[in-house]
Design a protein around this motif. Structure first.
Motif, short mmCIF file in Angstrom:
data_model
loop_
_atom_site.label_atom_id
_atom_site.label_comp_id
_atom_site.label_asym_id
_atom_site.label_seq_id
_atom_site.Cartn_x
_atom_site.Cartn_y
_atom_site.Cartn_z
N ILE A 115 0.83 -1.20 0.00
CA ILE A 115 0.00 0.00 0.00
C ILE A 115 0.87 1.25 0.00
O ILE A 115 1.67 1.48 0.92
CB ILE A 115 -0.93 0.02 1.23
CG1 ILE A 115 -1.70 -1.30 1.33
CG2 ILE A 115 -1.87 1.21 1.19
CD1 ILE A 115 -1.70 -1.91 2.69
N PHE A 116 0.72 2.07 -1.04
CA PHE A 116 1.39 3.36 -1.10
C PHE A 116 0.36 4.40 -0.66
O PHE A 116 -0.46 4.85 -1.45
CB PHE A 116 1.90 3.66 -2.52
CG PHE A 116 2.81 4.86 -2.58
CD1 PHE A 116 4.18 4.70 -2.50
CD2 PHE A 116 2.29 6.13 -2.72
CE1 PHE A 116 5.03 5.80 -2.56
CE2 PHE A 116 3.12 7.23 -2.78
CZ PHE A 116 4.50 7.07 -2.70
N GLY A 166 1.93 -3.40 4.21
CA GLY A 166 1.49 -4.49 3.35
C GLY A 166 0.55 -5.40 4.12
O GLY A 166 0.50 -5.34 5.35
N GLU A 167 -0.17 -6.22 3.40
CA GLU A 167 -1.13 -7.10 4.06
C GLU A 167 -1.33 -8.38 3.25
O GLU A 167 -1.46 -8.33 2.02
CB GLU A 167 -2.48 -6.39 4.23
CG GLU A 167 -3.47 -7.13 5.07
CD GLU A 167 -3.02 -7.31 6.51
OE1 GLU A 167 -3.11 -8.45 7.01
OE2 GLU A 167 -2.58 -6.33 7.15
N TYR A 186 -4.65 4.56 9.61
CA TYR A 186 -5.09 5.49 8.58
C TYR A 186 -6.14 4.86 7.67
O TYR A 186 -6.09 3.67 7.37
CB TYR A 186 -3.90 5.95 7.72
CG TYR A 186 -3.12 7.07 8.36
CD1 TYR A 186 -3.38 8.40 8.06
CD2 TYR A 186 -2.12 6.78 9.29
CE1 TYR A 186 -2.65 9.42 8.66
CE2 TYR A 186 -1.40 7.80 9.89
CZ TYR A 186 -1.68 9.12 9.58
OH TYR A 186 -0.97 10.13 10.17
N LYS A 187 -7.08 5.72 7.23
CA LYS A 187 -8.11 5.31 6.29
C LYS A 187 -8.02 6.20 5.06
O LYS A 187 -7.89 7.42 5.16
CB LYS A 187 -9.50 5.43 6.92
CG LYS A 187 -10.59 4.93 6.00
CD LYS A 187 -11.95 4.95 6.66
CE LYS A 187 -12.96 4.41 5.67
NZ LYS A 187 -14.31 4.57 6.11
N ILE A 231 -7.28 -1.60 2.24
CA ILE A 231 -7.99 -0.75 3.20
C ILE A 231 -7.86 -1.32 4.61
O ILE A 231 -7.55 -0.60 5.56
CB ILE A 231 -9.47 -0.59 2.79
CG1 ILE A 231 -9.57 0.24 1.50
CG2 ILE A 231 -10.30 0.01 3.91
CD1 ILE A 231 -10.94 0.22 0.83
N ARG A 232 -8.05 -2.63 4.74
CA ARG A 232 -7.93 -3.30 6.04
C ARG A 232 -6.51 -3.21 6.57
O ARG A 232 -6.27 -2.85 7.73
CB ARG A 232 -8.37 -4.76 5.91
CG ARG A 232 -8.22 -5.57 7.19
CD ARG A 232 -8.74 -7.00 7.03
NE ARG A 232 -8.07 -7.75 5.99
CZ ARG A 232 -6.89 -8.35 6.13
NH1 ARG A 232 -6.23 -8.26 7.28
NH2 ARG A 232 -6.34 -9.04 5.14
N GLY A 233 -5.52 -3.52 5.71
CA GLY A 233 -4.13 -3.53 6.15
C GLY A 233 -3.63 -2.16 6.56
O GLY A 233 -2.93 -2.03 7.57
#
Length: 195
Positions: free
Chosen positions: A50-51, A78-79, A101-102, A92-94
């Motif tokens: 996730i960036f 990352g997730e 943060y959302k 979004i979850r990770g």
């Protein structure tokens, strides 16, 4: 001649009571020009990198101990994806679990094989924009680090370019960063800094 997959067997890497994050060993038999050929691979659930960019234009990085390298270093969140989860849902979850943060909006940038010669695991790269902190509690052992794009790039390059003989983790962070900076141009944004 086109190569053809003849069979695929998957076996757990360790007893099911062990926490191996879904790691298993795969034996594939392919029909090739030279006849049947056996390939051994590893299998893991797909993952997302996730960036994330905050509403103030800072990149959301994390620092945590990574046993493969044997130390802490700064990289992107990352997730591991859960069964039936889309890359966007996992991102979004990770992001929320690791940093609190959302994102206001997300975009899938790419899907890259982690190791095309020895695995079919996919790493999905997700851009998360206009992120705001909504949770204080995050995963233990993970520190959130907010950096300007220039600071982030400089630290990333110092980490990867210093001591080429040292084993470096965070290759997915490097891939995601390049794709995200490219996406800024495609989305009509100015790059946060120039080279």
């Amino acid at each position: 001649m086109t190569k053809k997959l003849l069979s695929r067997e998957e076996a757990p890497f360790a007893p099911l009571s062990e926490k191996t994050f879904g790691l298993s060993i795969v034996k594939e038999v392919w029909e090739t020009e030279e006849g049947e050929k056996t390939y051994w691979k590893y299998s893991l659930p797909n993952t997302v990198q996730i960036f994330g960019v905050t509403t103030k234009g800072q990149i959301i990085a994390i620092s945590e101990f990574q046993p493969g390298v044997g130390t802490e270093y700064i990289h992107l969140p990352g997730e591991t994806m859960e069964q039936g989860e889309t890359p966007i849902e996992a991102a979004i979850r990770g992001l929320l679990e690791e940093t609190g943060y959302k994102a206001d909006s997300t975009k899938l940038l790419s899907s890259i094989l982690e190791n095309s010669g020895r695995s079919d695991r996919l790493v999905y790269i997700v851009l998360a924009l206009n992120c705001e902190k909504i949770e204080r509690e995050t995963e233990k052992g993970i520190k959130t680090v907010l950096l300007s794009p220039n600071e982030f790039w400089t630290r990333l390059m110092q980490y990867f370019a210093t001591n080429p003989d040292y084993k470096h983790g965070g290759g997915n962070t490097l891939k995601a960063t390049v794709l995200a900076f490219n996406a800024f141009n495609q989305l009509g944004f100015r790059l946060p800094f120039s080279f």
